[in-house]
Design an enzyme around this catalytic site. Structure first.
Site, PDB file in Angstrom:
ATOM      1  CG  ASN A 238     -32.187 -44.541 -11.636  1.00  0.00           C
ATOM      2  OD1 ASN A 238     -31.774 -44.180 -12.741  1.00  0.00           O
ATOM      3  ND2 ASN A 238     -33.342 -43.573 -11.242  1.00  0.00           N
TER       4      ASN A 238
ATOM      5  NE  ARG B 125     -35.829 -44.882 -14.671  1.00  0.00           N
ATOM      6  CZ  ARG B 125     -36.324 -43.753 -14.169  1.00  0.00           C
ATOM      7  NH1 ARG B 125     -35.817 -43.139 -13.289  1.00  0.00           N
ATOM      8  NH2 ARG B 125     -37.423 -43.345 -14.836  1.00  0.00           N
TER       9      ARG B 125
ATOM     10  CG  HIS C 247     -41.820 -41.055 -16.899  1.00  0.00           C
ATOM     11  ND1 HIS C 247     -42.113 -39.798 -17.761  1.00  0.00           N
ATOM     12  CD2 HIS C 247     -40.554 -40.757 -16.621  1.00  0.00           C
ATOM     13  CE1 HIS C 247     -41.074 -38.885 -17.548  1.00  0.00           C
ATOM     14  NE2 HIS C 247     -40.044 -39.291 -16.783  1.00  0.00           N
TER      15      HIS C 247
ATOM     16  NE  ARG D   6     -35.554 -35.303 -20.931  1.00  0.00           N
ATOM     17  CZ  ARG D   6     -36.002 -36.117 -20.342  1.00  0.00           C
ATOM     18  NH1 ARG D   6     -36.618 -37.068 -20.814  1.00  0.00           N
ATOM     19  NH2 ARG D   6     -35.583 -36.444 -18.779  1.00  0.00           N
TER      20      ARG D   6
ATOM     21  CD  GLU E 275     -39.678 -43.335 -11.517  1.00  0.00           C
ATOM     22  OE1 GLU E 275     -39.313 -42.480 -10.406  1.00  0.00           O
ATOM     23  OE2 GLU E 275     -39.458 -43.100 -12.675  1.00  0.00           O
TER      24      GLU E 275
END
Ligand code: ADP
Length: 402
Positions: free
Chosen positions: A9, A94, A182, A242, A381
Site C-alpha cells: 500500500n 492497493r 474505501h 479533506r 483492507e
C-alpha cells in the site's frame, strides 16, 4: 517451502507492506507487517510479527537514497534472509482507482498498467503513488506476478442513478460519475458481518469507515448500493485534511476571487481542510479529543464531523429504505468511543440506542433495545488484497493448466 504473498500500500512518502503465507484452501495467514515512512528524506523502516512485536527497525539519513525503489529493494533483501522457508510468489497492490473498466482485481501486464495510468487524472494525489511500485517491480523483479486491487471496485454494483451526477450527458460519457472509495474496507466488513449477526448481513446496513479518510457505504445483502464518496476521494464526509462535500461554487470563488491556481485550490481541499482546517490544530482525532474541553475550535471541528456523519447517514437510510444496522470501522470508528456515542446519540430518530458500557469496552455490539443494531468491526483492507491476489493467481493458474 511456504509460498507467500506481499501486499503493498504505497503513499506519497510511505510504503506499507504485509506478508501472508498461502496455505492451500485456507485464508491467507499474516506473517509480518511493516512500513517505510519519510521516503525521499530521513526514512524509517519497521517490521513487526503478526502479534505486533517489533522484529527490526532501521533509519536512514536525509542524504541517503530513500525513494520507493530503494524501499522495495530493501524489503526484497530483508525477505531474502528467510528464503529457505518462504518464497514470495506474487505481489498484491492497493490501487485507489479502477475507473469504469476494472470492476474486479486484475493481473497487471503492460496494457493494464497503461490503462491504470490513464486514470491518474481521476485520482491525481493517490493513483501515481499506487502505480509507482508496480512499475518498479516490473523493472527490478521481472516475472513476479502483480495484482491490482481497487478501492472503487466494490461499488460497481451500484445502480446507474446512484452513480449519476446531474451534469450534461457528455460528461458522464467521459467518466464523470460517482465511483466511491474505501471499497477494500467495505469488502472486508461485508465478508465478516455474518460472523457477527447472520441476519444483519442480509439486511440494510450502513458502514462508517472513519479514518484519516472517511466515508459511509450503504449495504443491502452485503452489496454496495450507495456511498458518500463520489468522483474523487474528496466528496462526502469531512476527513482529517479533506473537505468532504462542498458546494462546487466554492471552487470558482477560490479560483476567481482568491486567485488560487488549480493546484493551490486542490491542495486546500485535500490537505488543509477537514478536521485540520476547521480546528486549525490537527487532523488527528486523538489530539482534538484531548483539547475539546478547553478549545472551542477543536470542539467545533469534532461537532461538524459528527453532524455531517449523522446527516449523511440520514441520506443513506433513505437510499436503503430503512436501516437494520450501523457498523463503525477504521481508526476513529474502531477507537473513538466519544465519536460513536455522539453519532448514535444523533440517530435516536432512526431507533438506535447506545449501550454505553458496551461502547466503552469496544463492542462488538454497542446498541441496546430492539431497534437497529450498532457494531464495531475492525477492518482489514490488506487481508482483502491478499484474498483477491490469491484468487486472481488461482484463476490464472487454472487457465494456464487447462
Ligand atoms: P488511515 O485512513 O490513514 O488508514 P486510520 O484508519 O489509521 O487512518 O485512522 C486515523 C484516525 O484514527 C486519526 O484521526 C486518529 O486520531 C484516529 N484514532 C486512532 N486511534 C484512536 C483512538 N484511540 N482514539 C481516537 N481516535 C483514534
Amino acid at each position: 517451502m511456504i509460498p507467500v504473498l506481499i501486499v503493498l500500500n504505497a503513499g506519497s512518502s510511505s510504503l506499507k507492506f504485509q506478508v501472508y503465507d498461502m496455505v492451500d484452501g485456507a485464508e491467507p495467514r499474516l506473517v509480518w507487517k511493516g512500513l517505510y515512512e519519510g521516503l525521499g528524506g530521513a526514512a524509517r523502516f519497521a517490521v513487526k510479527d503478526k502479534g505486533g512485536a517489533i522484529l527490526e527497525e532501521k533509519t536512514w539519513d536525509a542524504g541517503d537514497e530513500t525513494g520507493h525503489e530503494a524501499a522495495l529493494m530493501h524489503l526484497v533483501a530483508w525477505l531474502s534472509q528467510f528464503r529457505e522457508e518462504r518464497k514470495p510468489v506474487a505481489i498484491g497492490h492497493r490501487v485507489v482507482h479502477g475507473g469504469e473498466a476494472f470492476s474486479v482485481p486484475v493481473l497487471v501486464d503492460e496494457s493494464v498498467l497503461q490503462r491504470l495510468e490513464a486514470l491518474v487524472p481521476l485520482a491525481p494525489l493517490h493513483q501515481p503513488h499506487n502505480l509507482e511500485p508496480i512499475r518498479i517491480v516490473r523493472r527490478r523483479l521481472p516475472g513476479m506476478p502483480q495484482v491490482a486491487c481497487f478501492d472503487t471496485a466494490f461499488h460497481q454494483t451500484q445502480s446507474d442513478i446512484a452513480t449519476l451526477f446531474a451534469l450534461p450527458r457528455e460528461m458522464r460519457e467521459r467518466g464523470v460519475r460517482r465511483y466511491g472509495f474505501h471499497g477494500l474496507s467495505y469488502d472486508y466488513v461485508a465478508s465478516v458481518l455474518k460472523d457477527y449477526d447472520p441476519q444483519l448481513a442480509k439486511g440494510r446496513v450502513i458502514v462508517a469507515h472513519l479514518g484519516n479518510g472517511a466515508s459511509l457505504c450503504a449495504l443491502k445483502d452485503g452489496v454496495s448500493t450507495a456511498t458518500t464518496m463520489g468522483f474523487s476521494a474528496l466528496d462526502g464526509l469531512p476527513m482529517g485534511t479533506r473537505c468532504g462535500a462542498v458546494d462546487a461554487g466554492v471552487i470558482f470563488f477560490m479560483l476567481r476571487e482568491m486567485r488560487l491556481s488549480p493546484e493551490e485550490a486542490e491542495s486546500v481541499l485535500y490537505k488543509k481542510s477537514g478536521l485540520l482546517g476547521v480546528s486549525g490544530i490537527s487532523n488527528d482525532m486523538r489530539v482534538l479529543r484531548s483539547k475539546a474541553a478547553g478549545d472551542p475550535n477543536a470542539r467545533r471541528a469534532i461537532d461538524l464531523f459528527v453532524y455531517r456523519i449523522t446527516r449523511e447517514i440520514g441520506s443513506l437510510v433513505a437510499a436503503l429504505g430503512g436501516l437494520d444496522g450501523l457498523v463503525f470501522t477504521a481508526g476513529i470508528g474502531e477507537n473513538d468511543v466519544a465519536t460513536r456515542a455522539e453519532v448514535i446519540g444523533g440517530l435516536a430518530w432512526a431507533g438506535l440506542t447506545l449501550d454505553e458500557a458496551a461502547n466503552r469496552s469496544g463492542g462488538p455490539r454497542i446498541s441496546a433495545g430492539s431497534g437497529p443494531t450498532a457494531w464495531v468491526v475492525p477492518t482489514n483492507e490488506e487481508l482483502v488484497i491478499a484474498r483477491q491476489t490469491r484468487s486472481v493467481l488461482g484463476a490464472t493458474q487454472t487457465k494456464l493448466a487447462s
